[in-house]
Design an enzyme around this catalytic site. Structure first.
Site, short mmCIF file in Angstrom:
data_model
loop_
_atom_site.label_atom_id
_atom_site.label_comp_id
_atom_site.label_asym_id
_atom_site.label_seq_id
_atom_site.Cartn_x
_atom_site.Cartn_y
_atom_site.Cartn_z
N VAL A 1 25.05 -0.86 1.64
CA VAL A 1 24.72 -0.34 2.97
C VAL A 1 23.49 0.56 2.95
O VAL A 1 22.89 0.81 4.00
CB VAL A 1 25.92 0.41 3.59
CG1 VAL A 1 27.09 -0.54 3.79
CG2 VAL A 1 26.33 1.60 2.76
N SER B 1 30.84 5.43 -0.62
CA SER B 1 30.29 6.47 -1.49
C SER B 1 31.08 6.52 -2.78
O SER B 1 32.31 6.39 -2.76
CB SER B 1 30.36 7.86 -0.84
OG SER B 1 29.87 8.85 -1.73
N PHE C 1 39.04 2.67 -2.48
CA PHE C 1 40.43 3.13 -2.46
C PHE C 1 40.88 3.51 -1.05
O PHE C 1 41.74 2.85 -0.45
CB PHE C 1 40.60 4.30 -3.42
CG PHE C 1 41.88 5.06 -3.27
CD1 PHE C 1 43.09 4.44 -3.51
CD2 PHE C 1 41.89 6.38 -2.87
CE1 PHE C 1 44.30 5.12 -3.36
CE2 PHE C 1 43.07 7.08 -2.72
CZ PHE C 1 44.27 6.45 -2.97
N TYR D 1 26.81 14.58 -4.99
CA TYR D 1 27.88 14.23 -4.05
C TYR D 1 28.00 15.28 -2.95
O TYR D 1 28.01 14.95 -1.76
CB TYR D 1 29.20 14.11 -4.81
CG TYR D 1 30.38 13.69 -3.96
CD1 TYR D 1 30.39 12.45 -3.31
CD2 TYR D 1 31.50 14.51 -3.83
CE1 TYR D 1 31.48 12.05 -2.55
CE2 TYR D 1 32.59 14.12 -3.08
CZ TYR D 1 32.58 12.88 -2.44
OH TYR D 1 33.66 12.50 -1.69
N ARG E 1 23.32 0.66 18.18
CA ARG E 1 22.96 -0.65 18.74
C ARG E 1 24.11 -1.27 19.52
O ARG E 1 23.88 -1.97 20.52
CB ARG E 1 22.54 -1.61 17.62
CG ARG E 1 21.22 -1.30 16.97
CD ARG E 1 20.68 -2.48 16.17
NE ARG E 1 21.56 -2.90 15.10
CZ ARG E 1 21.51 -2.41 13.87
NH1 ARG E 1 20.64 -1.44 13.57
NH2 ARG E 1 22.32 -2.87 12.93
N GLY F 1 34.28 0.33 -5.74
CA GLY F 1 35.49 -0.27 -5.19
C GLY F 1 35.99 -1.37 -6.11
O GLY F 1 35.44 -1.63 -7.18
N LYS G 1 26.92 14.56 1.09
CA LYS G 1 27.86 14.66 2.20
C LYS G 1 27.43 15.73 3.20
O LYS G 1 27.59 15.56 4.42
CB LYS G 1 29.27 14.97 1.66
CG LYS G 1 29.91 13.83 0.91
CD LYS G 1 30.12 12.60 1.79
CE LYS G 1 30.97 11.54 1.09
NZ LYS G 1 31.19 10.35 1.94
#
Length: 336
Positions: free
Chosen positions: A64, A82, A18, A152, A113, A43, A156
């Site tokens: 990821v 997340s 979102f 959650y 990197r 998503g 975080k």
């Protein structure tokens, strides 16, 4: 400084989510090439389908938490991946912890990197059920580490600690956005208070309130939230920054306002309260104003009007036989 003058190519993890979709949209509008990474566990393709025709936008379907590989130059990494609503992190508790932990680490390594700036999207949930009001960034929070929201909240909090530690150890340029209660078109209604209210009002159903409705929130329109995240990216500021609206409102009054904006009867239904539901939630945004020159622009009533209008159009698209019934102040596109 504008995003277009500083950044050329950005990676947005959770770009199919979102808020991620709004950030991708604003980056593209600023002339930045965008690589969105998402596994679509929470998503949705519909959030970004309007972006795929832009040659500067590319999508990588990947988790990821398992690593991030992007070829070519990168000068900005925004880690937004997340689950972010109660049903989502109830359904995906381990995944929520992993994306906040190893997902954040992989994002930091990617930025390192490439010598890119890294921005973490954190949350007001790091403050838990706050004992300080309004919440400023110096407040450490009141969080239950093993409660139903803990996967959650603690993911975080860990992500913030990891980001800060990585920056100190490796000299990486980082930013942290603590986001407060974003809402707007595209957001699915499950688990999100405003969009749940809007969906119920548009469908002519009673609005369901968890608990007695006296708990407060400070809703911030998604476009404003995305601007705040990018303001952090464009700065060199490295400490957490609250991104939210200071217009605090009780859940009951919010439900009644949604009914008013939608032109629906003020029908409310009270159900069981959520565990560890914060009683008050309102940001102190003095730091955002001072360090970023950012503050929200869209008033709550106007944001709700846009959200209701979008929900009505989505409902009509699902059911063409359903009449488009404009709420107060709503105009059809052909009338504008």
């Amino acid at each position: 400084m504008s995003a277009s003058s500083r950044f050329h190519r950005a990676v947005v993890t959770g770009g199919g989510g979102f808020l991620g979709s709004y950030v991708c949209e604003q980056l593209l509008a600023a002339g930045v090439e965008v690589v969105a990474i998402d596994n679509f566990s929470t998503g949705h393709w519909s959030y970004i389908e309007h972006l795929v025709s832009d040659p500067r936008f590319s999508l990588v379907e990947a988790d990821v938490s398992e690593g991030i590989e992007v070829s070519g130059p990168v000068d900005l990494v925004l880690h937004m991946a997340s689950p972010a609503s109660i049903p989502e992190f109830y359904r995906l508790p381990i995944e929520t912890m992993l994306v906040g932990g190893t997902g954040t680490y992989h994002g930091l390594r990617l930025a390192h990197r490439h010598g890119a700036r890294f921005v973490l999207t954190s949350t007001s949930e790091v403050y838990g059920d706050p004992l300080r009001h309004p919440q400023d960034e110096e407040y450490w929070g009141n969080v239950n580490p093993i409660g139903p929201r803990s996967v959650y909240d603690e993911a975080k909090r860990y992500a913030e600690a990891l980001t800060t530690a990585y920056a100190k150890q490796h000299g990486l340029s980082v930013g942290i956005a603590r986001i407060f209660n974003s809402y707007g078109p595209r957001m699915r209604p499950d688990g999100r208070v405003i969009c749940g209210f809007v969906a119920q009002a548009v469908d002519g159903l009673p609005l369901e309130i968890h608990g007695d409705g006296s708990q407060t929130r400070s809703p911030c329109y998604a476009e404003d939230t995305a601007r705040g995240i990018l303001a952090i990216a464009e700065s060199e500021y490295g400490l957490p920054v609250n991104i939210g609206n200071t217009q605090e409102i009780s859940i009951k009054d919010l439900a009644l306002l949604v009914c008013e904006v939608a032109g629906a009867p003020p029908a409310l239904k009270y159900i069981e309260a959520d565990a560890d539901d914060p009683r008050q939630r309102c940001p102190d945004i003095s730091r955002a104003k001072r360090e970023l020159g950012w503050q929200p622009r869209v008033p709550l009533r106007e944001g709700l009007r846009r959200t209701v209008e979008a929900a009505r159009r989505e409902r009509q698209a699902r059911d063409p036989e359903s009449p488009f019934i404009p709420g107060p102040g709503t105009q059809r596109e052909e009338e504008r």
